[in-house]
Design a protein around this motif. Structure first.
Motif, short mmCIF file in Angstrom:
data_model
loop_
_atom_site.label_atom_id
_atom_site.label_comp_id
_atom_site.label_asym_id
_atom_site.label_seq_id
_atom_site.Cartn_x
_atom_site.Cartn_y
_atom_site.Cartn_z
N SER A 126 0.83 -1.21 0.00
CA SER A 126 0.00 0.00 0.00
C SER A 126 0.87 1.26 0.00
CB SER A 126 -0.94 0.00 1.21
OG SER A 126 -0.25 0.23 2.42
N ILE A 128 2.16 1.64 -3.50
CA ILE A 128 1.09 2.18 -4.35
C ILE A 128 1.01 3.70 -4.17
CG2 ILE A 128 -1.41 2.27 -4.67
CD1 ILE A 128 -1.50 -0.73 -4.08
N SER A 139 1.64 10.60 -1.58
CA SER A 139 1.69 9.36 -0.82
C SER A 139 1.47 9.65 0.66
CB SER A 139 3.04 8.67 -1.01
OG SER A 139 3.07 7.44 -0.30
N VAL A 167 -4.23 7.73 0.84
CA VAL A 167 -4.08 6.77 -0.25
C VAL A 167 -4.08 5.34 0.30
CG1 VAL A 167 -2.60 5.96 -2.13
CG2 VAL A 167 -2.83 8.41 -1.68
N TYR A 168 -3.37 5.12 1.40
CA TYR A 168 -3.33 3.78 2.00
C TYR A 168 -4.74 3.35 2.40
CZ TYR A 168 1.46 5.53 2.78
OH TYR A 168 2.69 6.10 2.65
N CYS A 181 -6.87 2.34 -0.55
CA CYS A 181 -6.50 1.00 -1.03
C CYS A 181 -7.22 -0.07 -0.23
CB CYS A 181 -4.99 0.79 -0.92
SG CYS A 181 -4.01 1.73 -2.10
N PHE A 196 -10.44 -2.20 -1.96
CA PHE A 196 -10.16 -3.58 -2.36
C PHE A 196 -10.69 -4.60 -1.35
CE2 PHE A 196 -6.65 -1.20 -4.59
CZ PHE A 196 -7.31 -1.22 -5.81
N VAL A 211 -1.31 -3.24 -7.50
CA VAL A 211 -2.71 -3.46 -7.13
C VAL A 211 -3.04 -4.95 -7.16
CG1 VAL A 211 -5.10 -3.13 -7.90
CG2 VAL A 211 -3.54 -1.19 -7.79
N PHE A 237 -1.36 -6.57 -4.10
CA PHE A 237 -2.03 -6.10 -2.89
C PHE A 237 -3.37 -6.81 -2.72
CE2 PHE A 237 -5.07 -3.20 -0.88
CZ PHE A 237 -4.41 -2.86 0.29
#
Length: 491
Positions: free
Chosen positions: A134, A137, A151, A155-156, A159, A163, A323, A326
Motif C-alpha cells: 500500500s 502504491i 503518498s 491513499v493507503y 486501497c 479492495f 494493485v 495487494f
C-alpha cells in the motif's frame, strides 16, 4: 478412511436453520466459504497476482548486495526453492484441500505446534506484505501525479477500503478482478522486455565497482561469494507469495485436479517473467544505474532521464502490478486467518462469514492492522523484510511436512504426487533454511520484529488457545483421523 476420500474434503454441514444440525455443524454453518467459485484458470491468475509486483520493483536492490552475477545465482537458487516447494505443496493440497493451506499440512505432519507455527508464519507474511505494498502504491500515485494526490495515509486507506470492499462482495468477483489486473501487469512486462531488449548491452551487466576486500570478488561477483547469500531475499521477490494458491482450496472446483495444475502453470509463468525482466532491465541500462532505483523498469527505459511513451506506459502498468499483488495478498491473509480461527488457534469470532460467504472479520481485522502499520511507519521496505522472514519459516516447515508425511504415511491417498518425492522437498527445505539465515544479513531489525511477534503469538497459543481447539474443523479432523488410525494399528 476406508475408501480414501474422507480426509480429502471438508465435512459437509446441513443448511442454515436445519433443526437437526449438531452443535459442531451449527458452528461450521456460520463459518462456510462459497464453494466452487474458482477453476484452474482463476487460480493460475491468483498465483501470478500474488507475485507480479515483485517484477516491477524490489528485486533490483539485490544488485547492491551481490552485483549482477550474485543476484543471478541467488535468483536461480530461489527459483529452484520455489519450484521444488510448489511441487511439494501441490501434493499436500490435493491430499487436504482446505482453507488452512500450510497450517493444515503441518498440523497433520508436525502436530498442533507445527500447525500453529506454520500458520502464524504465513499470517505474518500476508498481513505485512499488503501493508508494505500500500505504501508502494502511494509512491506510484504520487510519482504519476494521479489526481494530484501525495503518498500518505489517505491513499493507503483508500486501497484497503476499496479492495477489501470487493472481497466482501464475493470471492468469484474478487478473483475475476484480480485476474484482469494481473493480465494487464503481465502484458506490460512483456512489452517492457521487447522495448528494453532493443537497447541491450552485455557490458552493462557487470558495471558495479568491485570490492577487492570481499572473498571471491570479481566483476560478476563484486561483493564476493557472501553477496550471493545476502541476495537471497531479493531473489525471492520474483516468486514471493505463489505458495498461497492452496489457501483457495475450499472455494475451488475439483481442487485435487485444479490446485496442482494452477500451481505448476503459475510457477512456470513466474520463472519466465523473472528471467526476461532481470535480463532486460539490467542489460538496457546497466546494473549500477538501477541498483537503487525505486522503479527499475522505468529507469531502464529512460537512458537520458527523459520519460518516453513506453516508460510512461510501464510506470502505469507498475501500479497495476502493485494493485494485483495487494489485492490477492489480502485474499490469502484472510483465508489463513479464517482457517486458524475456525480451528480455535486464534479467537473464533474471526472466522465468521457473511451472507455472501466472505470471512468479513478475517478481511477487516488484518486490513485495519495493515493500514495502521502503513500509516504509522511509512516503511514499506522493512515491512516486506519482516514478511520475507515469516515466509522463509513457513517454507521450511511446509517442506518438512511433505517429507514427514511421505515417510510416516506412505499409503495415504495422493491424487497428485510430487516429481522426485522427498528429494524435491528436501532441496526446498535446505534452501528455505539458507534463505531464513540470509534475512539476518539484510535486515536484522526486521528479523527481530518477526521473532517478537512469534514469541507473543506462541505465548497466546501455549497458555490459552491450544486447550480450546475445535475438533470439527477440517484440518483438525484430518489430523484426528490420522491419530485414530495410528492407534488402531498399534492395537
Amino acid at each position: 478412511m476406508a475408501d480414501g476420500t474422507e480426509s480429502t474434503t471438508a465435512k459437509p454441514v446441513p443448511p442454515p436453520g436445519d433443526a437437526g444440525a449438531s452443535p459442531e455443524d451449527a458452528y461450521l454453518q456460520k463459518r462456510a466459504l462459497r464453494r466452487g467459485s474458482a477453476g484452474w484458470l482463476l487460480l493460475t491468475g491468483l498465483g501470478v497476482a500474488y507475485v507480479v509486483s515483485g517484477d516491477f520493483s524490489g528485486w533490483n536492490f539485490g544488485l547492491a548486495e551481490a552485483g549482477f552475477g550474485g543476484l543471478a545465482i541467488a535468483a536461480v537458487l530461489m527459483g529452484l526453492m520455489y519450484t521444488c516447494m510448489v511441487f511439494a505443496l501441490a501434493e499436500l493440497a490435493a491430499i487436504l484441500p482446505t482453507a488452512g493451506g500450510g497450517y493444515g499440512f503441518a498440523r497433520r505432519a508436525l502436530g498442533t505446534w507445527g500447525g500453529f507455527l506454520t500458520g502464524t508464519a504465513i499470517l505474518i507474511e500476508y498481513v505485512l506484505a499488503p501493508a508494505a505494498i500500500s505504501i508502494f502504491i502511494g509512491d506510484y500515485v504520487e510519482s504519476l501525479n494521479l489526481f494530484g494526490l501525495e503518498s500518505g495515509w489517505p491513499v493507503y486507506l483508500a486501497c484497503f477500503v476499496i479492495f477489501i470492499g470487493i472481497h466482501l462482495w464475493g470471492v468469484g468477483e474478487a478473483l475475476r478482478f484480480s485476474f484482469i489486473v494481473t493480465g494487464i501487469a503481465v502484458a506490460a512486462l512483456l512489452i517492457f522486455a521487447l522495448g528494453a531488449f532493443t537497447e541491450f548491452d552485455a557490458s552493462g551487466l557487470n558495471d558495479i565497482p568491485v570490492d577487492h576486500n570481499a572473498f571471491g570478488s570479481n566483476s560478476w561477483l563484486p561483493f564476493g561469494v557472501l553477496g550471493i547469500w545476502a541476495a537471497f531475499p531479493f531473489g525471492m521477490w520474483f516468486f514471493l507469495g505463489v505458495e498461497g494458491v492452496p489457501l483457495a482450496a475450499e472455494e475451488t472446483r475439483d481442487p485435487a485436479r485444479s490446485l496442482p495444475k494452477a500451481m505448476a502453470i503459475s510457477m512456470g509463468i513466474l520463472l519466465l517473467l523473472a528471467l526476461i525482466t532481470f535480463l532486460a532491465a539490467t542489460g538496457a541500462r546497466g546494473s549500477a544505474a538501477i541498483q537503487d532505483a525505486g522503479n527499475p523498469l522505468v529507469e531502464a527505459l529512460q537512458g537520458d532521464g527523459e520519460p518516453t511513451p513506453l516508460s510512461r506506459f510501464v510506470n502505469y502498468a507498475g501500479l497495476a502490478g502493485l494493485v494485483a499483488s495487494f489485492f490477492s495478498l489480502i485474499y490469502a491473509g484472510s483465508r489463513q486467518l479464517f482457517a486458524l480461527s475456525r480451528a480455535g488457534y486464534l479467537p473464533r469470532f474471526l472466522s465468521l462469514t457473511s451472507r455472501r460467504k466472505a470471512p468479513y472479520l478475517g478481511l477487516l481485522v488484518p486490513g485495519a492492522i495493515g493500514f495502521s502499520l502503513a500509516a504509522a511507519t511509512g516503511d514499506g521496505a522493512r515491512m516486506l523484510n519482516v514478511a520475507v522472514f515469516g515466509a522463509t519459516i513457513s517454507y521450511a516447515l511446509m517442506s518438512l511436512s511433505h517429507i514427514v508425511l511421505r515417510r510416516r504415511e506412505p499409503e495415504l491417498p495422493r491424487p497428485y504426487r510430487t516429481p522426485g518425492g522427498i528429494a524435491t522437498s528436501s532441496v526446498a527445505l535446505a534452501l528455505a533454511c539458507s534463505a531464513l539465515v540470509a534475512t539476518f544479513l539484510v535486515d536484522k531489525w526486521a528479523a527481530l520484529i518477526a521473532l517478537i511477534v512469534y514469541v507473543v503469538a506462541g505465548a497466546y497459543f501455549a497458555f490459552y488457545s491450544r486447550h480450546r481447539l475445535v475438533a470439527a474443523a477440517p484440518e483438525e479432523e484430518f489430523a484426528a483421523l490420522a491419530a485414530a488410525e495410528a492407534e488402531l494399528e498399534r492395537k
